[in-house]
Design a protein around this motif. Structure first.
Motif: not given
Length: 182
Positions: A102-121, A123-128
């Protein structure tokens, strides 16, 4: 009916068991489905046990009812051939705790959500996440080997061949077992 686990490496089924507990040989046409062992054209099954395409057979036998396939196979029940097979898969493949999934799925989902409004953020979150996953994988792979798991088993966990697992997680420390100077 057969069941396939999420890895695709295990296909389970109810295996026929004779009164003495043995598994009957395949029928002349090669089939082994439990309900075919009804005594009409060969031996009559008295029970079923969980079976798997990897060769595993459950120790427990469960009485069968030729009139009720669902009750005999017991899919989704706490006991029966399906539950025994699920236990086997958990042991063979390792159980990832639901809260980790659940934690991994939530993190992946949140990063995917960020791609719409804050793509640079995003990308940084995905890199971390990628760096943390790499370091965690290294620790997990080496700890698995330290606990005497084979390279084949570790490779299966990471979806790679044993040689690649050894290259990725094997420590190249000098020592007497390698013929190097201590």
């Amino acid at each position: 009916m057969s069941w396939v686990d999420e890895s695709g490496r295990h296909e389970g089924f109810p295996a026929a068991a004779l009164a003495d507990g043995s598994e009957p040989p395949p029928l002349p046409d090669g089939r082994t489905t439990w309900w075919l062992y009804n005594g009409a054209d060969g031996p009559r099954a008295a029970a079923v046990r969980g079976g798997c395409s990897c060769g595993w057979r459950g120790e427990r036998v469960h009485l069968l009812d030729f009139g009720d396939d669902a009750a005999t196979e017991a899919v989704g029940e706490a006991t029966g051939p399906f539950a025994d097979w699920e236990w086997h898969v958990d042991l063979a493949e390792g159980v990832v705790p639901p809260e980790v999934e659940e934690l991994v799925a939530a993190l992946v989902g949140r990063i995917c959500d960020l791609t719409e409004s804050k793509p640079y953020a995003a990308a940084r979150a995905a890199a971390r996440f990628e760096r943390a996953a790499g370091a965690t994988a290294l620790m997990a792979g080496r700890r698995a080997r330290g606990n005497l798991m084979t390279w084949e088993y570790i490779g299966r966990a990471f979806g790679c061949e044993p040689e690649e697992a050894q290259e990725r997680f094997g420590e190249t420390l000098p020592g007497p077992d390698r013929g190097d100077e201590p």
